[in-house]
Scaffold this motif. Structure first.
Motif, PDB file in Angstrom:
ATOM      1  N   LEU A 134      40.634  50.412  48.844  1.00  0.00           N
ATOM      2  CA  LEU A 134      40.427  49.010  48.783  1.00  0.00           C
ATOM      3  C   LEU A 134      41.447  48.478  47.765  1.00  0.00           C
ATOM      4  CD1 LEU A 134      36.658  48.443  49.650  1.00  0.00           C
ATOM      5  CD2 LEU A 134      38.499  47.877  50.667  1.00  0.00           C
ATOM      6  N   TYR A 135      42.274  48.656  47.725  1.00  0.00           N
ATOM      7  CA  TYR A 135      43.191  48.016  46.976  1.00  0.00           C
ATOM      8  C   TYR A 135      43.943  46.260  47.471  1.00  0.00           C
ATOM      9  CZ  TYR A 135      44.532  51.997  45.133  1.00  0.00           C
ATOM     10  OH  TYR A 135      44.173  53.852  44.318  1.00  0.00           O
ATOM     11  N   SER A 136      43.653  45.077  47.004  1.00  0.00           N
ATOM     12  CA  SER A 136      43.914  44.020  47.313  1.00  0.00           C
ATOM     13  C   SER A 136      43.893  43.501  48.514  1.00  0.00           C
ATOM     14  CB  SER A 136      45.451  43.672  47.407  1.00  0.00           C
ATOM     15  OG  SER A 136      46.091  44.366  45.667  1.00  0.00           O
ATOM     16  N   ALA A 137      42.685  44.249  48.675  1.00  0.00           N
ATOM     17  CA  ALA A 137      41.699  43.574  49.894  1.00  0.00           C
ATOM     18  C   ALA A 137      41.370  42.492  49.622  1.00  0.00           C
ATOM     19  CB  ALA A 137      40.819  44.283  50.400  1.00  0.00           C
ATOM     20  N   GLU A 138      41.127  41.629  51.229  1.00  0.00           N
ATOM     21  CA  GLU A 138      40.249  39.988  50.597  1.00  0.00           C
ATOM     22  C   GLU A 138      39.077  40.230  51.918  1.00  0.00           C
ATOM     23  OE1 GLU A 138      42.417  36.866  52.957  1.00  0.00           O
ATOM     24  OE2 GLU A 138      44.329  37.703  52.167  1.00  0.00           O
ATOM     25  N   LEU A 139      38.136  39.970  51.513  1.00  0.00           N
ATOM     26  CA  LEU A 139      36.519  40.379  51.400  1.00  0.00           C
ATOM     27  C   LEU A 139      36.171  39.013  51.623  1.00  0.00           C
ATOM     28  CD1 LEU A 139      36.771  44.029  50.025  1.00  0.00           C
ATOM     29  CD2 LEU A 139      35.966  42.607  52.442  1.00  0.00           C
ATOM     30  N   GLU A 140      36.459  37.766  50.925  1.00  0.00           N
ATOM     31  CA  GLU A 140      35.526  36.267  50.891  1.00  0.00           C
ATOM     32  C   GLU A 140      34.656  36.371  52.812  1.00  0.00           C
ATOM     33  OE1 GLU A 140      36.879  31.646  51.604  1.00  0.00           O
ATOM     34  OE2 GLU A 140      37.717  32.932  50.669  1.00  0.00           O
ATOM     35  N   GLY A 141      33.770  36.051  52.246  1.00  0.00           N
ATOM     36  CA  GLY A 141      32.699  35.966  53.378  1.00  0.00           C
ATOM     37  C   GLY A 141      32.192  37.685  54.342  1.00  0.00           C
ATOM     38  N   ALA A 142      32.864  37.935  53.983  1.00  0.00           N
ATOM     39  CA  ALA A 142      31.957  39.405  54.183  1.00  0.00           C
ATOM     40  C   ALA A 142      31.188  40.118  53.740  1.00  0.00           C
ATOM     41  CB  ALA A 142      33.118  40.602  53.907  1.00  0.00           C
ATOM     42  N   THR A 143      30.689  40.533  55.458  1.00  0.00           N
ATOM     43  CA  THR A 143      28.609  40.720  55.598  1.00  0.00           C
ATOM     44  C   THR A 143      29.129  42.426  54.750  1.00  0.00           C
ATOM     45  OG1 THR A 143      28.436  39.602  56.364  1.00  0.00           O
ATOM     46  CG2 THR A 143      26.801  41.410  55.833  1.00  0.00           C
ATOM     47  N   LEU A 144      28.863  42.891  53.301  1.00  0.00           N
ATOM     48  CA  LEU A 144      28.713  44.324  52.532  1.00  0.00           C
ATOM     49  C   LEU A 144      26.853  45.027  52.660  1.00  0.00           C
ATOM     50  CD1 LEU A 144      31.416  43.877  50.730  1.00  0.00           C
ATOM     51  CD2 LEU A 144      31.813  45.336  52.131  1.00  0.00           C
ATOM     52  N   ILE A 145      26.781  44.505  53.463  1.00  0.00           N
ATOM     53  CA  ILE A 145      25.197  44.900  53.497  1.00  0.00           C
ATOM     54  C   ILE A 145      24.931  46.260  53.325  1.00  0.00           C
ATOM     55  CG2 ILE A 145      22.605  44.658  54.014  1.00  0.00           C
ATOM     56  CD1 ILE A 145      23.257  42.122  54.174  1.00  0.00           C
ATOM     57  N   GLY A 146      24.408  47.326  52.973  1.00  0.00           N
ATOM     58  CA  GLY A 146      24.396  48.592  53.196  1.00  0.00           C
ATOM     59  C   GLY A 146      25.740  49.460  53.169  1.00  0.00           C
ATOM     60  N   ALA A 147      26.400  49.123  52.838  1.00  0.00           N
ATOM     61  CA  ALA A 147      27.714  49.838  52.878  1.00  0.00           C
ATOM     62  C   ALA A 147      28.105  50.682  52.387  1.00  0.00           C
ATOM     63  CB  ALA A 147      28.749  48.871  52.907  1.00  0.00           C
ATOM     64  N   ASN A 148      28.778  51.979  52.193  1.00  0.00           N
ATOM     65  CA  ASN A 148      28.363  52.863  51.368  1.00  0.00           C
ATOM     66  C   ASN A 148      29.757  53.057  50.700  1.00  0.00           C
ATOM     67  OD1 ASN A 148      29.209  55.428  50.416  1.00  0.00           O
ATOM     68  ND2 ASN A 148      28.696  56.877  52.113  1.00  0.00           N
ATOM     69  N   LEU A 149      29.569  52.151  49.434  1.00  0.00           N
ATOM     70  CA  LEU A 149      31.435  52.617  48.592  1.00  0.00           C
ATOM     71  C   LEU A 149      31.301  53.895  47.641  1.00  0.00           C
ATOM     72  CD1 LEU A 149      30.906  48.617  48.170  1.00  0.00           C
ATOM     73  CD2 LEU A 149      32.486  50.065  49.483  1.00  0.00           C
ATOM     74  N   ASN A 150      30.757  54.824  48.094  1.00  0.00           N
ATOM     75  CA  ASN A 150      30.241  55.567  46.912  1.00  0.00           C
ATOM     76  C   ASN A 150      32.027  56.072  46.922  1.00  0.00           C
ATOM     77  OD1 ASN A 150      27.941  55.606  45.898  1.00  0.00           O
ATOM     78  ND2 ASN A 150      26.959  57.647  47.662  1.00  0.00           N
ATOM     79  N   GLY A 151      32.754  55.997  45.214  1.00  0.00           N
ATOM     80  CA  GLY A 151      33.889  57.045  45.235  1.00  0.00           C
ATOM     81  C   GLY A 151      35.425  56.339  45.979  1.00  0.00           C
ATOM     82  N   THR A 152      34.644  55.179  46.218  1.00  0.00           N
ATOM     83  CA  THR A 152      35.958  54.269  46.939  1.00  0.00           C
ATOM     84  C   THR A 152      36.846  53.450  45.531  1.00  0.00           C
ATOM     85  OG1 THR A 152      34.618  53.547  48.467  1.00  0.00           O
ATOM     86  CG2 THR A 152      36.087  51.998  48.046  1.00  0.00           C
ATOM     87  N   ASP A 153      38.031  53.760  45.784  1.00  0.00           N
ATOM     88  CA  ASP A 153      38.478  53.351  44.752  1.00  0.00           C
ATOM     89  C   ASP A 153      38.962  51.577  44.964  1.00  0.00           C
ATOM     90  OD1 ASP A 153      40.558  52.614  42.854  1.00  0.00           O
ATOM     91  OD2 ASP A 153      42.115  54.379  43.779  1.00  0.00           O
ATOM     92  N   VAL A 154      38.431  51.218  44.127  1.00  0.00           N
ATOM     93  CA  VAL A 154      39.086  49.342  44.914  1.00  0.00           C
ATOM     94  C   VAL A 154      39.695  48.364  43.275  1.00  0.00           C
ATOM     95  CG1 VAL A 154      37.939  47.480  44.922  1.00  0.00           C
ATOM     96  CG2 VAL A 154      36.714  49.268  45.395  1.00  0.00           C
TER      97      VAL A 154
END
Length: 146
Positions: free
Chosen positions: A115-135
């Motif tokens: 996830l590089y320079s991603a726009e997530l304004e107002g996004a819903t991430l409830i319960g999302a799996n972000l394990n090992g995600t490169d942000v």
């Protein structure tokens, strides 16, 4: 009486298993349009298999990608504003300069994604799996929809 009770339970079990409503599937014409043109506004791509797809710069605003398989997909520069990605598989996806404003990513699998320079304004991430995600250069800290 006991045999009748067991028969009733078996019948109810068979009805609940066999009479279940099938999951809504992607519209094949929408999948083909996306892969051919890179544009699919408000498309029904729910459950679509887009594993490894090159969706660079794709216009997927308000598309329904619920339960879609986007594992290893390249979403660089794609616009997914308002898209429904609930329970979608984005494992190891390349999400660079992607717009996901107001998108629903509830229970989505973003493990090992980029996830590089991603726009997530107002996004819903409830319960999302972000394990090992490169942000990098992406604000996913607060907010999260309703």
């Amino acid at each position: 009486m006991r045999i009748q009770s067991l028969a009733a339970v078996a019948l109810l079990s068979a009805i609940s298993l066999g009479a279940s409503v099938p999951a809504k599937a992607a519209n094949p014409a929408h999948v083909q349009r996306l892969l051919k043109t890179g544009e699919c506004l408000k498309c029904d791509l729910s459950g679509a298999n887009l594993k490894g797809a090159h969706l660079i710069g794709a216009d997927l605003r308000n598309a329904n990608l619920k339960g879609a398989n986007l594992q290893n997909a390249n979403l660089e520069g794609a616009d997914l504003t308002g898209a429904n990605l609930q329970s979608a598989n984005l494992k190891q996806a390349f999400v660079n300069s992607t717009t996901l404003n107001n998108a629903n990513l509830s229970n989505a699998n973003l493990s090992n994604a980029t996830l590089y320079s991603a726009e997530l304004e107002g996004a819903t991430l409830i319960g999302a799996n972000l394990n090992g995600t490169d942000v990098f250069n992406t604000n996913i800290g607060v907010g999260g929809g309703e």
